[in-house]
Enzyme design. Structure first.
Site, PDB file in Angstrom:
ATOM      1  N   ILE A 174       2.952  -1.731  -5.271  1.00  7.85           N
ATOM      2  CA  ILE A 174       2.771  -2.350  -3.955  1.00  7.85           C
ATOM      3  C   ILE A 174       1.640  -1.456  -3.435  1.00  7.85           C
ATOM      4  O   ILE A 174       1.882  -0.347  -3.413  1.00  7.85           O
ATOM      5  CB  ILE A 174       4.251  -2.300  -3.131  1.00  7.85           C
ATOM      6  CG1 ILE A 174       5.373  -3.036  -3.720  1.00  7.85           C
ATOM      7  CG2 ILE A 174       3.925  -2.857  -1.837  1.00  7.85           C
ATOM      8  CD1 ILE A 174       6.522  -2.607  -3.282  1.00  7.85           C
ATOM      9  N   HIS A 175       0.668  -2.055  -3.059  1.00  6.99           N
ATOM     10  CA  HIS A 175      -0.427  -1.211  -2.321  1.00  6.99           C
ATOM     11  C   HIS A 175      -0.910  -2.189  -1.298  1.00  6.99           C
ATOM     12  O   HIS A 175      -1.763  -1.634  -0.305  1.00  6.99           O
ATOM     13  CB  HIS A 175      -1.114  -0.539  -3.069  1.00  6.99           C
ATOM     14  CG  HIS A 175      -2.315  -1.442  -3.755  1.00  6.99           C
ATOM     15  ND1 HIS A 175      -2.362  -2.472  -4.908  1.00  6.99           N
ATOM     16  CD2 HIS A 175      -3.663  -1.762  -3.184  1.00  6.99           C
ATOM     17  CE1 HIS A 175      -3.287  -2.959  -4.853  1.00  6.99           C
ATOM     18  NE2 HIS A 175      -4.201  -2.794  -3.992  1.00  6.99           N
TER      19      HIS A 175
END
Ligand code: UD1
Length: 384
Positions: free
Chosen positions: A236-237
Site C-alpha cells: 500500500i502506498h
C-alpha cells in the site's frame, strides 16, 4: 552513426523499467549498427537506500551520470525542482532524444523540460488512464502524453485510450510492433504529429529475465520463514490510501476479512511507514511487516505467494504474469485488461471468490519491449 539520448528516472518503478533498456543497450545496439550514448539522470525523488540504490546495485544499472537530489516536498515543489534542474542538464548535454517512464512527478517534470527545449520525447507506458484526475499520477500521464513525440503504449487498450483523445498517427493500427517491422519512417514522429505505437510492457522484459535469477539468488522465503503458496503479499502506498489513519484502518479491516489467519507479508513504503508509525493503525496479527524488498526478493516472494493485495500498478501486472490472483486496493485501475482477463479484481467488487481464470492471453506484449524502443530510436531519430 551515433545518437545521444537521455533517460530520466526518479522513483523505484522507473529503475525497474529502465533495467531492460540498459541490458538492450549492451546486447542489441550492435544489431542496429549504431552507437547510442546514454546520459542517465536520477532526479532523487526516491532516495532511501532500499527505494533506490539497492535497485542499481542488484540490477547492474550504471551509476547515474547526473543526480539532481531533489528529495521529498509537495507535489508542486518537487515537480518544479526537477523541471528546473533537468532543464539545465538537458541544455548542457544536448541529447537528440529524451525518454521518460510511467506517471511520477519525475516523468512529468522531465517531459516538460524536454518538450520546452524542443527535444523529441519518448514516453514509455503511454496511454494509461484511471479517469480519476484527483490522482497526481493521472495528471502526470495525461500531460506527458500530450507533449510526447513518440507514445510507447504497453497494450492495444492504451493505444485506444489515446485514439479517443485525438491521436491519429497510430502505427499498425495499434497491433503489437514487431522488431523486424521497419516502416516507422513512413509514419514519422514530430511534436505536432506524434507517433503512437504498441510495443508491449517493458516490465515484462524485466520479469522474464529476472525470474530464474531471483529463484537462484533470493533467500527471502527462508528469511521470512514462508512456505510456498501459504502466504499473501500486501503493498500500500498510494496517496488516497495513506492520507490518514482512518483510510488505512478501513483498508486493514478489509484485508483482515480476506486474509484471515494466513501470513500476509507487508513490505511498507516509507510514506506508508510514516502513517503506521503514528500509532493509530490497527495492524491485523497475521500481517508480517517488513522493509521494502529488493527486486529479486520481491519477484521470488510474489511468484510463490497465494494472493497479492496491492494499490501498485506494477504489482497488478506482475501478479498477472505470474498467474497469482490479485485484489487491487483501489476504486479503479489503469490495468483493466487484467480484470477483464479474470485475474484481478477491484476490492469493492470482491465477495468471496479469488480472481482466477482458465485462460491467460498475452495482453502486454512479448517481453522484447526494450529492443523495440531502441529500434524506434534508431529509425526515427538517427538523422536528426
Ligand atoms: C511515487 C509516484 C507513484 C509511484 C511510486 C512508487 C508520484 C506522484 N508518485 O509515489 O506514482 O507508484 O512513487 O513508489 O510521483 N519517501 C521516503 N524515502 C524515499 C521516497 C519517498 O521517505 O526514498 C517518503 C517522502 O517522505 C515522501 C513520501 O514518501 O513525502 C512520498 O514520496 P513521493 O516521491 O512523493 O511519492 P511516492 O508515494 O513514492
Amino acid at each position: 552513426m551515433k545518437i545521444h539520448m537521455c533517460n530520466i528516472l526518479g522513483a523505484r518503478p522507473q529503475f525497474i523499467k529502465y533495467f531492460p533498456l540498459s541490458r538492450a543497450l549492451d546486447n542489441y545496439e550492435g544489431a542496429l549498427q549504431i552507437e547510442i550514448i546514454d546520459h542517465l539522470i536520477h532526479t532523487g525523488q526516491h532516495y532511501d537506500y532500499r527505494m533506490s540504490e539497492t535497485f542499481f546495485a542488484e540490477l547492474g544499472i550504471k551509476h547515474p551520470d547526473t543526480h539532481l537530489e531533489v528529495g521529498s516536498s509537495t507535489q508542486g515543489e518537487q515537480t518544479a525542482k526537477i523541471l528546473q534542474r533537468t532543464e539545465k542538464v538537458l541544455t548542457d548535454v544536448k541529447p537528440q532524444v529524451v525518454i521518460v517512464y510511467g506517471d511520477t512527478n519525475s516523468t512529468l517534470a522531465g517531459a516538460l523540460a524536454a518538450a520546452k527545449l524542443g527535444i523529441p520525447l519518448i514516453h514509455v507506458e503511454a496511454g494509461l488512464r484511471s479517469y480519476n484526475k484527483t490522482m497526481p499520477e493521472e495528471v502526470n500521464r495525461l500531460i506527458t502524453d500530450h507533449i510526447s513525440t513518440v507514445l510507447c503504449c504497453p497494450s492495444k487498450k492504451a493505444v485506444n485510450n489515446l485514439r479517443k483523445e485525438g491521436f491519429t498517427n497510430i502505427y499498425l493500427a495499434g497491433e503489437l510492433f514487431d522488431r523486424s517491422d521497419f516502416g516507422l519512417e513512413d509514419n514519422g514522429a514530430t511534436a505536432d504529429n506524434p507517433l503512437t505505437v504498441n510495443i508491449g510492457d517493458v516490465m515484462f522484459d524485466a520479469l522474464k529475465h529476472s525470474l530464474p535469477l531471483a529463484e537462484k539468488k533470493s533467500n527471502i522465503l527462508n528469511e521470512l520463514q514462508l512456505t510456498e503458496h501459504e502466504y499473501n503479499i500486501l503493498t500500500i502506498h498510494r496517496a488516497e490510501n495513506t492520507r490518514s489513519p482512518d483510510e488505512l484502518n478501513a483498508l486493514m479491516e478489509f484485508i483482515q476479512e480476506v486474509t484471515g489467519e494466513r501470513v500476509t507479508v507487508f513490505p511498507a513504503h516509507p510514506r506508508t511507514k510514516k502513517v503506521l508509525n503514528s500509532g493509530n493503525i490497527h495492524l491485523p496479527s497475521n500481517i508480517l511487516l517488513t522493509e521494502p524488498l529488493g527486486y529479486f526478493d520481491m519477484m521470488k516472494a510474489l511468484q510463490h505467494s497465494s494472493l497479492i493485495l496491492t494499490d501498485s500498478g506494477g504489482l497488478q501486472k506482475e501478479a498477472y504474469w505470474l498467474r497469482v490472483p490479485c485484489i487491487t486496493l483501489r476504486r479503479e485501475t489503469e490495468w483493466t485488461e487484467t480484470v477483464e482477463a479474470g485475474w484481478n479484481i477491484l476490492y469493492q467488487d470482491y465477495t468471496t471468490e479469488l480472481p482466477r481464470s482458465a485462460t491467460h492471453p498475452d495482453i502486454y506484449g512479448d517481453g522484447h519491449t526494450a529492443e523495440k524502443i531502441l529500434t524506434i530510436i534508431a529509425h526515427l531519430f538517427m538523422s536528426n
